[in-house]
Write an enzyme that holds these catalytic residues in place. Structure first.
Site, PDB file in Angstrom:
ATOM      1  N   ASP A  42       0.847  -1.188   0.000  1.00 15.69           N
ATOM      2  CA  ASP A  42       0.000   0.000   0.000  1.00 15.69           C
ATOM      3  C   ASP A  42       0.887   1.244   0.000  1.00 15.69           C
ATOM      4  O   ASP A  42       2.102   1.149   0.155  1.00 15.69           O
ATOM      5  CB  ASP A  42      -0.957   0.015   1.200  1.00 15.69           C
ATOM      6  CG  ASP A  42      -0.256  -0.285   2.514  1.00 15.69           C
ATOM      7  OD1 ASP A  42       0.852   0.265   2.734  1.00 15.69           O
ATOM      8  OD2 ASP A  42      -0.799  -1.053   3.328  1.00 15.69           O
ATOM      9  N   ASP A  44       1.281   5.474   1.264  1.00 14.84           N
ATOM     10  CA  ASP A  44       0.887   6.623   2.064  1.00 14.84           C
ATOM     11  C   ASP A  44       1.479   7.877   1.423  1.00 14.84           C
ATOM     12  O   ASP A  44       2.561   7.833   0.813  1.00 14.84           O
ATOM     13  CB  ASP A  44       1.415   6.508   3.495  1.00 14.84           C
ATOM     14  CG  ASP A  44       0.827   5.319   4.243  1.00 14.84           C
ATOM     15  OD1 ASP A  44      -0.261   4.850   3.850  1.00 14.84           O
ATOM     16  OD2 ASP A  44       1.455   4.861   5.212  1.00 14.84           O
ATOM     17  N   ASP A 118       8.972   6.731  13.201  1.00 12.42           N
ATOM     18  CA  ASP A 118       9.537   5.829  14.201  1.00 12.42           C
ATOM     19  C   ASP A 118      10.971   5.409  13.876  1.00 12.42           C
ATOM     20  O   ASP A 118      11.893   5.664  14.650  1.00 12.42           O
ATOM     21  CB  ASP A 118       8.636   4.604  14.397  1.00 12.42           C
ATOM     22  CG  ASP A 118       8.150   3.995  13.083  1.00 12.42           C
ATOM     23  OD1 ASP A 118       8.690   4.339  12.005  1.00 12.42           O
ATOM     24  OD2 ASP A 118       7.219   3.168  13.139  1.00 12.42           O
TER      25      ASP A 118
END
Length: 237
Positions: A42, A44, A118
């Site tokens: 996917d 983003d 992160d």
């Protein structure tokens, strides 16, 4: 990364935001995977447009989330998650008594957004218009050196979101990376923080782990690096 290797929906999302006068980049895992030679599952997109502005640009879109507001932009069967650049945490950031961030909708610069990611390998921004990658934390070098590193002080980042312990194990197994010692050590010490995470989030992350195609390696790494995490997960309702 050649733009034709990026999904048409992700390219069209960036193009729509650019045409409206905003910055927009494919971000995070998709960029990481393309550099590593893995086909992304996917995509983003990160932008300086607010969720309301993104919603007004794309007819088939919707704002979702409360803790972390994003926009789903839909092209056919594909959905692109669009997030606004996040600001750095400060004393006004809403957290629980353990340090876990409860609400996170303060907008910032791309530099602040990158620092909020992160792991270094996830702080990568790709602009399809000129095929450039922006790398703020040496994520490409860490990919090449097969090392998983945290952006910022690992213990503080785990307190913000304990699910990062599971993500560190899952992504390192998927990418064949070795956990940096500073990232790895706190996993044994801070596993009890997982007890404060909503069960739905833990369930979602465990599904990602078990269906990653590397479930056996993930569980082996959890057994070696974070046995207390497994104990918490076994007893979580």
């Amino acid at each position: 990364i050649r733009r034709e290797h990026v999904s048409s929906a992700a390219r069209r999302t960036c193009e729509g935001l650019h045409q409206a006068g905003f910055k927009a980049y494919v971000v995070g895992g998709a960029v990481r995977d393309l550099i590593a030679g893995i086909v992304p599952k996917d995509y983003d997109v990160a932008t300086n447009a607010t969720p309301d502005q993104v919603r007004n640009i794309f007819r088939r879109s919707r704002i979702i989330g409360r803790r972390f507001q994003i926009v789903h932009v839909m092209f056919g069967q594909e959905t692109i998650e669009v997030s606004t650049f996040r600001a750095a945490h400060n004393e006004g950031t809403l957290k629980d008594e353990h340090g876990r961030v409860l609400r996170d909708n303060e907008w910032g610069s791309i530099e602040e957004d990158a620092a909020r990611r992160d792991f270094t390998v996830n702080a990568l921004y790709y602009d399809p218009s000129d095929e450039t990658v922006l790398d703020y934390h040496n994520g490409v070098a860490d990919l090449q050196q097969k090392t998983m590193r945290m952006i910022g002080e690992p213990r503080a980042r785990y307190r913000e979101d304990p699910v990062r312990m599971l993500r560190a194990v899952r992504l390192s197994a998927k990418l064949g990376l070795v956990l940096d010692p500073e990232l790895k050590a706190p996993i044994r010490e801070m596993a009890e923080l997982m007890e404060n995470v909503p069960p739905a989030r833990l369930f979602d992350e465990m599904l990602k782990l078990l269906f990653s195609g590397h479930a056996v390696e993930c569980l082996k790494r959890l057994g070696d690096d974070g046995p207390r995490v497994l104990d918490v997960l076994r007893h979580d309702p």
